[in-house]
Design a protein around this motif. Structure first.
Motif, PDB file in Angstrom:
ATOM      1  N   PRO A   1       0.761  -1.336   0.042  1.00 32.58           N
ATOM      2  CA  PRO A   1       0.017  -0.013   0.200  1.00 32.58           C
ATOM      3  C   PRO A   1       0.827   1.289  -0.200  1.00 32.58           C
ATOM      4  O   PRO A   1       0.421   2.146  -0.632  1.00 32.58           O
TER       5      PRO A   1
ATOM      6  N   GLN B   1      -3.934   8.514  -7.970  1.00 38.93           N
ATOM      7  CA  GLN B   1      -3.553   7.335  -7.377  1.00 38.93           C
ATOM      8  C   GLN B   1      -3.171   7.277  -5.857  1.00 38.93           C
ATOM      9  O   GLN B   1      -3.397   6.424  -5.113  1.00 38.93           O
TER      10      GLN B   1
ATOM     11  N   MET C   1      -4.568   9.099  -3.658  1.00 38.49           N
ATOM     12  CA  MET C   1      -5.984   9.077  -2.977  1.00 38.49           C
ATOM     13  C   MET C   1      -6.835   7.604  -2.989  1.00 38.49           C
ATOM     14  O   MET C   1      -7.246   7.304  -1.954  1.00 38.49           O
ATOM     15  N   ALA C   2      -6.725   6.993  -4.084  1.00 40.94           N
ATOM     16  CA  ALA C   2      -7.316   5.869  -4.227  1.00 40.94           C
ATOM     17  C   ALA C   2      -6.499   4.727  -3.549  1.00 40.94           C
ATOM     18  O   ALA C   2      -7.261   4.093  -2.880  1.00 40.94           O
ATOM     19  N   ALA C   3      -5.161   4.994  -3.385  1.00 39.51           N
ATOM     20  CA  ALA C   3      -4.323   3.800  -2.531  1.00 39.51           C
ATOM     21  C   ALA C   3      -4.674   4.294  -1.197  1.00 39.51           C
ATOM     22  O   ALA C   3      -4.936   3.138  -0.251  1.00 39.51           O
TER      23      ALA C   3
ATOM     24  N   LEU D   1      -7.661   5.459  -0.088  1.00 32.37           N
ATOM     25  CA  LEU D   1      -9.084   4.798   0.314  1.00 32.37           C
ATOM     26  C   LEU D   1      -9.091   3.252   0.341  1.00 32.37           C
ATOM     27  O   LEU D   1      -9.780   2.722   1.282  1.00 32.37           O
ATOM     28  N   GLN D   2      -8.239   2.497  -0.494  1.00 28.06           N
ATOM     29  CA  GLN D   2      -8.341   1.185  -0.417  1.00 28.06           C
ATOM     30  C   GLN D   2      -7.612   0.804   1.001  1.00 28.06           C
ATOM     31  O   GLN D   2      -8.273  -0.304   1.428  1.00 28.06           O
ATOM     32  N   TRP D   3      -6.638   1.214   1.298  1.00 27.77           N
ATOM     33  CA  TRP D   3      -6.183   0.950   2.746  1.00 27.77           C
ATOM     34  C   TRP D   3      -6.932   0.994   3.737  1.00 27.77           C
ATOM     35  O   TRP D   3      -7.214   0.325   4.602  1.00 27.77           O
TER      36      TRP D   3
ATOM     37  N   LEU E   1     -10.379   1.388   3.587  1.00 27.96           N
ATOM     38  CA  LEU E   1     -11.390   0.380   3.859  1.00 27.96           C
ATOM     39  C   LEU E   1     -11.089  -1.018   4.166  1.00 27.96           C
ATOM     40  O   LEU E   1     -11.829  -1.690   4.614  1.00 27.96           O
ATOM     41  N   GLY E   2      -9.818  -1.495   3.843  1.00 28.63           N
ATOM     42  CA  GLY E   2      -9.341  -2.823   3.842  1.00 28.63           C
ATOM     43  C   GLY E   2      -8.660  -3.057   5.105  1.00 28.63           C
ATOM     44  O   GLY E   2      -8.735  -4.099   5.780  1.00 28.63           O
ATOM     45  N   VAL E   3      -7.509  -2.139   5.515  1.00 31.54           N
ATOM     46  CA  VAL E   3      -6.687  -2.916   6.675  1.00 31.54           C
ATOM     47  C   VAL E   3      -7.307  -2.809   7.996  1.00 31.54           C
ATOM     48  O   VAL E   3      -6.963  -3.400   8.652  1.00 31.54           O
TER      49      VAL E   3
ATOM     50  N   GLU F   1     -16.828   1.359   6.108  1.00 31.71           N
ATOM     51  CA  GLU F   1     -16.987   2.371   5.539  1.00 31.71           C
ATOM     52  C   GLU F   1     -16.885   3.781   6.500  1.00 31.71           C
ATOM     53  O   GLU F   1     -16.220   4.835   6.090  1.00 31.71           O
TER      54      GLU F   1
ATOM     55  N   LEU G   1     -14.180   6.849   6.153  1.00 29.72           N
ATOM     56  CA  LEU G   1     -14.612   7.973   5.969  1.00 29.72           C
ATOM     57  C   LEU G   1     -13.914   9.081   6.893  1.00 29.72           C
ATOM     58  O   LEU G   1     -13.565  10.084   6.279  1.00 29.72           O
TER      59      LEU G   1
ATOM     60  N   MET H   1     -10.094   9.272   5.751  1.00 31.20           N
ATOM     61  CA  MET H   1     -10.278   9.851   4.315  1.00 31.20           C
ATOM     62  C   MET H   1     -10.622  11.649   4.531  1.00 31.20           C
ATOM     63  O   MET H   1     -10.149  12.332   3.567  1.00 31.20           O
TER      64      MET H   1
END
Lengths: 416, 466
Positions: free
Chosen positions: B373, B401, B403-405, B407-409, B411-413, B452, B456, B459
């Protein structure tokens, strides 16, 4: 805060769903689309690890056969490029490109990097495009400096694709970076709330908005759960999997990169770059070279297929590596870090079916420091001519800014 | 504008934690920073000697393989042993990263941890090969960490003369062209390598705009000849590699008598106390911690304190903290944008991820949850492009990119590192404090899932700008 806030039309729109057919969205169309400086495309691929050019394009030479007893032992591939030059058998998927006149090679070239043979410094030098290994502050890449000097530079969209930041595209000119392996799974409700929290921070909102659109193009993005087709627990499973690279098919990461680049180049982008690793074949090269060769072949074909014939016809691809490898095999049936190497060119815009450049001999006295292929030319010169013929940059910009210290010399006739 | 308990942690630490209380006032912050480092017995720091021994053992194991007869049982056994040892070393690397994160998440003294990261970046020396990639943990623990509240000159000497830096900037290959050894082995064409000297002047001390010339670079490089690494001992000074004669750097003469390490130390101390260095260092600190366009008076005050105290870094930090400009409020679209490492670390702190989770982390899991990440966010762990460290400008990090990374982190980690995710409403309050914007409060309440809701909050501009 009340429901009215939630209902107003936001930048994410209503009802974005799986796959996000967003190509037509006015938000996504980069400003450059209407007024790009010409239609030609340039793709630069950095082959990390040191490609053994003498194995990809094999000269028919008795001295070389002696130095490479196992690598040149088997039956030859039968893919004869030019007289005496045979393409490696594992590169067979590239044969149709060769036959179509969309593949060429430049032999015996290198960057100005000498003596130390470190991947780290060699790649830095290749990407910086300079004579010395770049140091200190203000380092930038030659592709970025090229964009800065292009007549319509502000109008040209450029993409660096892939997970790792590349020095090649760093610098003052704006370059979009995107990795198709970045992908999140978010509900549409979540997306609307995200927008709400960023409403008063325009910079963050804009970057987030682009991210959501790009993620949608490669399979991730915003999904309708509660009021769309997808079940909430199905969405939850997808969310669970989002940090798991296996879920996204790690083996095909290179294809996602090339396909994404093709997609952008088919639209507004004029320049793209990415890397392919795995070329550091110190042992069992007959086996270990297969995977990177497959990745290179896959990537070139994905570019061609993804761009479609019209765009591919205007495209030049340059695949460059930090150095070649030793002429002789080592004790573990592989090769070690060397000097003179090979550049691969592809695309509908090039003059194909050509093996450019001069190959020095393979007798001990002909070698660089009695071990490496002696470089006979500066690889930057060929990159510079490809740029000149694609984008019309003048000699002084190429020799002074893009590749400082390089002599452009005579035209090698790279493009059709 | 003055001390604010939340800003004290978000801007000058790794953010708010639901479990660790922040400093009470500026005096408390300074006292924490000046105090001896609190022990963390569950995560001892590696010593240079210990690390060197481990790496030598690894090298030795590899050497033995090449000596054994190929295909023999002994050869195979040695190869297996080497593989096991390398796996262990990799796991050890993961342990040090886990330890660094654990300190950021659980320390009361967040400022010290931020300073360790800042100075590590200032003296960037990422390993150029497998061995040096593992030893970087010892470099940070011994050359950087002990000096973040001390004199800049002591850190400068410790960092630029550490084997990690000597390898990274090619000092080990630099030999005086007229030295004994160069003359004896004339066939080898031994000579000067200016790399370390140049970066000391350009990056570490005076700064690129500082008052030095190419001649100073050359003279400093000559003065540095003799400094090298001996694999079994670490940094050493070998007079036979040193260029004979005196050198003049910034108008002052060094090394008049026989070549020795003391002259190298002397020039580094003089460079550290130079007004250009004071300007360069204090500006960099102010930009990093406070604002991309720091207040002029803040710079003057920090620079003056630096010169008055011969570069006492705790004093310089106190000068920063005592200045009202350091406490300027964060507003919508205003405030430094967190770099990825800070974003991730402060998220883990906000989630109060248990210590055991860091202690027990496996290298593969660490790569998946942190390594990959961070690369996607543009900041591979301690692997900047070059000796100048990571980019400081917010615009470099605030990309689609990136911001996307994030958000992915986000949401996931969190769901992977915690048994149970906290209630997003409560999480928003403990993470953002009383200044929480209404929109974030609303979003945390309206989120469809805890996952989420947490993302939020992480982010939101209120969390990402400090």
């Amino acid at each position: 805060m009340d429901k009215a806030v939630m209902d107003r039309r936001g930048f994410l729109g209503r009802g974005l769903s799986v796959g996000c057919s967003l190509a037509a969205s006015p938000l996504m169309t980069p400003v450059s689309f209407a007024a790009t400086g010409g239609e030609n495309r340039l793709v630069v691929i950095i082959l990390r690890g040191g490609l053994d050019g003498l194995d990809l394009v094999q000269p028919d030479d008795a001295a070389l056969r002696q130095l490479r007893p196992t690598l040149l032992a088997g039956p030859r591939s039968g893919l004869e490029l030019t007289e005496g030059m045979m393409l490696h058998a594992a590169a067979k998927p590239l044969w149709p490109l060769w036959q179509a006149g969309e593949l060429a090679f430049v032999q015996g070239v290198s960057t100005p990097y000498r003596n130390k043979r470190s991947h780290f410094d060699g790649q830095d030098l290749l990407e910086a495009g300079t004579i010395e290994v770049p140091s200190g502050t203000g380092r930038d890449g030659w592709l970025n400096r090229m964009l800065q000097t292009m007549p319509n530079s502000t109008m040209t969209t450029a993409y660096a694709v892939g997970a790792d930041p590349m020095l090649l595209s760093q610098g003052a000119a704006e370059v979009e970076t995107w990795s198709p392996d970045v992908g999140f799974v978010l509900s549409s409700q979540g997306a609307r709330l995200l927008e709400l929290t960023m409403e008063r921070d325009p910079e963050m909102a804009l970057a987030m908005q682009k991210a959501i659109l790009l993620a949608g193009e490669d399979g991730g993005g915003v999904f309708e759960a509660s009021d769309g087709g997808m079940m909430a627990d199905e969405l939850d499973t997808m969310m669970d999997a989002q940090m798991n690279p296996k879920g996204r098919g790690r083996a095909n990461a290179h294809l996602r990169v090339a396909s994404f680049a093709a997609q952008q180049l088919r639209d507004a982008a004029r320049v793209a770059c990415f890397s392919i690793g795995g070329w550091d074949t110190h042992a069992a090269q007959a086996r270990t070279l297969k995977t990177p060769l497959k990745h290179l072949s896959d990537s070139l074909r994905a570019l061609k297929n993804g761009m479609g014939p019209d765009v591919w016809a205007r495209t030049t691809v340059l695949a460059m590596t930090e150095f070649g490898r030793t002429v002789a095999e080592n004790g573990t049936k592989g090769t070690d870090h060397g000097t003179g190497g090979l550049m691969v060119m592809a695309g509908g815009a090039i003059r194909g079916q050509k093996v450019h450049g001069q190959l020095a001999g393979f007798e001990e006295a002909d070698l660089f420091q009695r071990r490496d292929l002696m470089p006979t030319d500066d690889v930057r010169r060929y990159a510079a001519w490809a740029i000149r013929e694609s984008f019309g940059l003048d000699r002084s910009a190429l020799e002074g800014v893009v590749f400082p210290g390089m002599q452009l010399g005579n035209a090698p006739g790279l493009l059709a | 504008m003055g001390f604010d308990p939340d800003i004290a942690q978000t801007r000058f630490g790794y953010g708010l934690s639901p479990k660790v209380t922040g400093p009470a006032d500026i005096t408390d912050m300074v006292a924490l920073l000046r105090a001896k480092e609190p022990e963390m017995p569950w995560f001892p720091l590696p010593s240079d000697a210990e690390m060197r021994e481990k790496m030598l053992a690894l090298l030795d194991a590899r050497r033995k393989i090449s000596k054994a007869e190929k295909g023999s049982d002994a050869h195979q056994a040695l190869q297996e042993a080497f593989k096991t040892a390398r796996r262990a070393a990799k796991q050890e690397g993961a342990k040090w990263i886990g330890a660094t994160l654990a300190r950021r998440v659980w320390s009361r003294d967040g400022l010290r941890e931020r300073l360790v990261a800042f100075w590590n970046d200032h003296f960037s020396a990422p390993g150029k090969n497998v061995i040096y990639r593992y030893t970087e943990a010892a470099y940070v623990a011994n050359a950087i960490r002990p000096h973040v509240n001390g004199r800049f000159e002591d850190m400068l000497i410790a960092a630029v003369l550490h084997p990690q830096m000597l390898h990274f900037l090619d000092q080990n290959t630099s030999v005086g062209p007229n030295s004994t050894i160069a003359k004896k082995r004339s066939e080898k064409n031994l000579g000067l390598n200016e790399n370390l000297a140049r970066e000391i002047l350009e990056l570490h001390t005076l700064g690129v705009g500082g008052g030095y010339t190419q001649k100073d670079v050359r003279q400093l490089a000559e003065l540095l000849t003799g400094v090298t690494t001996i694999q079994k001992k670490g940094t050493a000074f070998l007079a036979k590699r040193a260029e004979p004669g005196a050198e003049t750097v910034l108008g002052k003469e060094y090394g008049k008598r026989r070549a020795r390490m003391a002259d190298v130390h002397a020039v580094l101390r003089d460079l550290a106390r130079h007004p250009d260095t004071a300007r360069h260092i204090t500006r960099k600190l102010a930009v990093h911690f406070v604002s991309e366009t720091p207040d002029e008076d803040l710079l003057v005050s920090m620079g003056a304190r630096y010169l008055e105290t011969d570069g006492d870094l705790a004093e310089v930090m106190e000068a920063m903290l005592r200045h009202p400009a350091a406490w300027a409020a964060v507003g919508p679209g205003v405030g430094n944008f967190k770099q990825p490492e800070l974003f991730v670390s402060s998220s883990l702190r906000a989630l109060a991820v248990p210590k055991e989770r860091f202690r027990d982390v496996k290298s593969q899991e660490l790569e998946r949850l942190l390594g990959t990440p961070l690369r996607m966010m543009g900041q591979p762990w301690r692997r900047p492009f070059g000796p100048d460290g990571f980019e400081e400008a917010d615009s470099y990090w605030l990309t689609p990119q990136g911001m996307a990374a994030r958000l992915q982190w986000a949401l996931g980690v969190p769901a992977e590192v915690l048994e149970d995710l906290p209630d997003p409403r409560q999480f928003a309050e403990t993470t953002l404090g009383p200044q929480m914007p209404g929109a974030v409060k609303f979003a945390a309440e309206a989120a469809e899932s805890r996952r989420e809701g947490i993302a939020l909050v992480l982010m939101s501009p209120a969390f990402q700008r400090v």
